[in-house]
Design a protein around this motif. Structure first.
Motif, PDB file in Angstrom:
ATOM      1  N   ILE A 273       1.692  -1.153  14.479  1.00 19.00           N
ATOM      2  CA  ILE A 273       0.398  -1.405  13.853  1.00 19.00           C
ATOM      3  C   ILE A 273       0.072  -2.868  14.077  1.00 19.00           C
ATOM      4  CG2 ILE A 273      -0.908  -1.365  11.699  1.00 19.00           C
ATOM      5  CD1 ILE A 273       1.177   0.719  10.688  1.00 19.00           C
ATOM      6  N   GLU A 274      -1.052  -3.120  14.709  1.00 20.07           N
ATOM      7  CA  GLU A 274      -1.476  -4.470  15.060  1.00 20.07           C
ATOM      8  C   GLU A 274      -0.379  -5.205  15.829  1.00 20.07           C
ATOM      9  OE1 GLU A 274      -2.964  -6.368  11.474  1.00 20.07           O
ATOM     10  OE2 GLU A 274      -4.914  -5.451  11.819  1.00 20.07           O
ATOM     11  N   GLY A 275       0.284  -4.473  16.741  1.00 16.73           N
ATOM     12  CA  GLY A 275       1.289  -5.066  17.603  1.00 16.73           C
ATOM     13  C   GLY A 275       2.653  -5.297  16.964  1.00 16.73           C
ATOM     14  N   ILE A 276       2.848  -4.839  15.727  1.00 18.52           N
ATOM     15  CA  ILE A 276       4.111  -5.035  15.016  1.00 18.52           C
ATOM     16  C   ILE A 276       4.696  -3.677  14.658  1.00 18.52           C
ATOM     17  CG2 ILE A 276       5.195  -6.023  12.955  1.00 18.52           C
ATOM     18  CD1 ILE A 276       2.819  -8.018  12.875  1.00 18.52           C
ATOM     19  N   SER A 277       5.982  -3.480  14.953  1.00 18.00           N
ATOM     20  CA  SER A 277       6.664  -2.246  14.574  1.00 18.00           C
ATOM     21  C   SER A 277       6.911  -2.275  13.070  1.00 18.00           C
ATOM     22  CB  SER A 277       7.988  -2.126  15.321  1.00 18.00           C
ATOM     23  OG  SER A 277       8.649  -0.944  14.930  1.00 18.00           O
ATOM     24  N   ARG A 278       6.460  -1.238  12.376  1.00 18.67           N
ATOM     25  CA  ARG A 278       6.554  -1.208  10.917  1.00 18.67           C
ATOM     26  C   ARG A 278       7.164   0.112  10.446  1.00 18.67           C
ATOM     27  NH1 ARG A 278       3.002  -5.323   9.260  1.00 18.67           N
ATOM     28  NH2 ARG A 278       1.363  -5.815  10.724  1.00 18.67           N
ATOM     29  N   ASP A 279       7.833   0.054   9.299  1.00 19.37           N
ATOM     30  CA  ASP A 279       8.310   1.260   8.630  1.00 19.37           C
ATOM     31  C   ASP A 279       7.155   1.805   7.801  1.00 19.37           C
ATOM     32  OD1 ASP A 279      10.975   1.218   9.515  1.00 19.37           O
ATOM     33  OD2 ASP A 279      11.526  -0.224   7.966  1.00 19.37           O
ATOM     34  N   VAL A 280       6.596   2.932   8.219  1.00 18.00           N
ATOM     35  CA  VAL A 280       5.461   3.521   7.519  1.00 18.00           C
ATOM     36  C   VAL A 280       5.979   4.522   6.496  1.00 18.00           C
ATOM     37  CG1 VAL A 280       3.356   4.889   7.766  1.00 18.00           C
ATOM     38  CG2 VAL A 280       3.911   3.133   9.456  1.00 18.00           C
ATOM     39  N   VAL A 281       5.490   4.386   5.270  1.00 19.71           N
ATOM     40  CA  VAL A 281       5.881   5.235   4.156  1.00 19.71           C
ATOM     41  C   VAL A 281       4.752   6.216   3.891  1.00 19.71           C
ATOM     42  CG1 VAL A 281       6.526   5.228   1.716  1.00 19.71           C
ATOM     43  CG2 VAL A 281       7.197   3.318   3.167  1.00 19.71           C
ATOM     44  N   HIS A 282       5.117   7.454   3.557  1.00 15.65           N
ATOM     45  CA  HIS A 282       4.123   8.497   3.283  1.00 15.65           C
ATOM     46  C   HIS A 282       4.230   8.891   1.818  1.00 15.65           C
ATOM     47  CE1 HIS A 282       4.475   9.884   7.758  1.00 15.65           C
ATOM     48  NE2 HIS A 282       4.487   8.583   7.621  1.00 15.65           N
ATOM     49  N   TYR A 283       3.118   8.796   1.099  1.00 16.00           N
ATOM     50  CA  TYR A 283       3.072   9.214  -0.301  1.00 16.00           C
ATOM     51  C   TYR A 283       2.144  10.408  -0.452  1.00 16.00           C
ATOM     52  CZ  TYR A 283       5.339   4.870  -1.826  1.00 16.00           C
ATOM     53  OH  TYR A 283       6.234   3.846  -2.034  1.00 16.00           O
ATOM     54  N   GLY A 284       2.495  11.305  -1.345  1.00 13.20           N
ATOM     55  CA  GLY A 284       1.690  12.463  -1.678  1.00 13.20           C
ATOM     56  C   GLY A 284       2.278  13.089  -2.920  1.00 13.20           C
ATOM     57  N   LYS A 285       1.636  14.102  -3.450  1.00 14.14           N
ATOM     58  CA  LYS A 285       2.135  14.708  -4.680  1.00 14.14           C
ATOM     59  C   LYS A 285       2.258  16.216  -4.532  1.00 14.14           C
ATOM     60  CE  LYS A 285       1.703  14.635  -9.626  1.00 14.14           C
ATOM     61  NZ  LYS A 285       0.959  14.186 -10.770  1.00 14.14           N
ATOM     62  N   ASP A 286       3.424  16.684  -4.905  1.00 10.66           N
ATOM     63  CA  ASP A 286       3.700  18.124  -4.950  1.00 10.66           C
ATOM     64  C   ASP A 286       3.240  18.798  -3.660  1.00 10.66           C
ATOM     65  OD1 ASP A 286       4.753  17.724  -7.522  1.00 10.66           O
ATOM     66  OD2 ASP A 286       2.787  18.014  -8.439  1.00 10.66           O
ATOM     67  N   ARG A 287       2.487  19.859  -3.792  1.00 16.09           N
ATOM     68  CA  ARG A 287       2.056  20.607  -2.620  1.00 16.09           C
ATOM     69  C   ARG A 287       0.626  20.267  -2.202  1.00 16.09           C
ATOM     70  NH1 ARG A 287       5.559  23.391  -0.879  1.00 16.09           N
ATOM     71  NH2 ARG A 287       5.052  25.458  -0.222  1.00 16.09           N
ATOM     72  N   SER A 288       0.096  19.199  -2.765  1.00 17.47           N
ATOM     73  CA  SER A 288      -1.242  18.753  -2.392  1.00 17.47           C
ATOM     74  C   SER A 288      -1.231  18.250  -0.945  1.00 17.47           C
ATOM     75  CB  SER A 288      -1.683  17.615  -3.316  1.00 17.47           C
ATOM     76  OG  SER A 288      -2.841  16.990  -2.808  1.00 17.47           O
ATOM     77  N   PRO A 289      -2.277  18.552  -0.176  1.00 21.02           N
ATOM     78  CA  PRO A 289      -2.317  18.067   1.201  1.00 21.02           C
ATOM     79  C   PRO A 289      -2.660  16.575   1.299  1.00 21.02           C
ATOM     80  CG  PRO A 289      -4.292  19.322   0.716  1.00 21.02           C
ATOM     81  CD  PRO A 289      -3.385  19.451  -0.484  1.00 21.02           C
ATOM     82  N   PHE A 290      -3.042  15.944   0.202  1.00 17.15           N
ATOM     83  CA  PHE A 290      -3.391  14.522   0.220  1.00 17.15           C
ATOM     84  C   PHE A 290      -2.162  13.672   0.538  1.00 17.15           C
ATOM     85  CE2 PHE A 290      -3.647  10.383  -1.834  1.00 17.15           C
ATOM     86  CZ  PHE A 290      -4.833   9.901  -1.311  1.00 17.15           C
ATOM     87  N   ARG A 291      -2.297  12.769   1.516  1.00 18.36           N
ATOM     88  CA  ARG A 291      -1.244  11.830   1.870  1.00 18.36           C
ATOM     89  C   ARG A 291      -1.874  10.457   2.071  1.00 18.36           C
ATOM     90  NH1 ARG A 291       1.095  15.731   0.611  1.00 18.36           N
ATOM     91  NH2 ARG A 291       2.768  16.840   1.661  1.00 18.36           N
ATOM     92  N   ILE A 292      -1.118   9.455   1.727  1.00 21.17           N
ATOM     93  CA  ILE A 292      -1.533   8.083   1.990  1.00 21.17           C
ATOM     94  C   ILE A 292      -0.368   7.412   2.711  1.00 21.17           C
ATOM     95  CG2 ILE A 292      -0.801   7.235  -0.264  1.00 21.17           C
ATOM     96  CD1 ILE A 292      -3.332   5.442  -0.204  1.00 21.17           C
ATOM     97  N   HIS A 293      -0.658   6.773   3.824  1.00 18.89           N
ATOM     98  CA  HIS A 293       0.377   6.174   4.667  1.00 18.89           C
ATOM     99  C   HIS A 293       0.181   4.664   4.676  1.00 18.89           C
ATOM    100  CE1 HIS A 293       0.069  10.137   7.175  1.00 18.89           C
ATOM    101  NE2 HIS A 293       0.505  10.336   5.961  1.00 18.89           N
ATOM    102  N   GLY A 294       1.282   3.955   4.656  1.00 12.17           N
ATOM    103  CA  GLY A 294       1.198   2.497   4.719  1.00 12.17           C
ATOM    104  C   GLY A 294       2.575   1.883   4.810  1.00 12.17           C
ATOM    105  N   PHE A 295       2.628   0.581   4.614  1.00 18.66           N
ATOM    106  CA  PHE A 295       3.872  -0.167   4.702  1.00 18.66           C
ATOM    107  C   PHE A 295       3.828  -1.276   3.657  1.00 18.66           C
ATOM    108  CE2 PHE A 295       0.745  -1.903   7.576  1.00 18.66           C
ATOM    109  CZ  PHE A 295       0.782  -3.263   7.328  1.00 18.66           C
TER     110      PHE A 295
END
Length: 130
Positions: A87-109
């Motif tokens: 991301i922006e030329g930097i290798s990052r550990d991306v974390v995925h958050y969501g709840k239960d069986r909801s399809p909503f996900r938010i990704h970031g670092f």
């Protein structure tokens, strides 16, 4: 506020300023300090996606949860929990958050200041179906 990624752990780690950072003690904070991925940004969201994002904020930042507690409640443990992405030329550990069986996900670092930097808002969990 820096946007370089830093791995937060449950153990004490020293920051540049000599502070001890303990994941269990740090409050979960979110930031948008880079441009969101064009396929997973606000212009792609419907009203229901905005409502899910609002609910996520209320249940995390709004309740003053720690990073450890947010991980316990929202970190996706099935499938890719963390992934390496450039991301922006930097290798990052991306974390995925969501709840239960909801399809909503938010990704970031996590950046150097302990903020979760939002990179993608995946309201229908389409990222890993591509």
């Amino acid at each position: 506020m820096g946007t370089r990624g830093r791995k937060l752990t449950d153990k004490n780690t020293s920051s540049k300023k000599g502070e001890k950072l303990v994941k269990a003690d740090l409050k979960f904070k979110m930031a948008i300090s880079i441009t969101l991925d064009n396929n997973y940004c606000f212009k792609q969201m419907r009203k229901s996606g905005l409502q899910k994002l609002d609910q996520f904020i209320k249940e995390t930042v709004g309740k003053h949860l720690t990073i450890s507690k947010v991980d316990d409640l929202f970190l996706r443990t099935k499938g890719p929990v963390k992934s390496k992405e450039t991301i922006e030329g930097i290798s990052r550990d991306v974390v995925h958050y969501g709840k239960d069986r909801s399809p909503f996900r938010i990704h970031g670092f996590y950046n150097d200041d302990g903020y979760f930097v939002i990179y993608q808002i995946d309201t229908n969990h389409t990222k890993h179906k591509e």
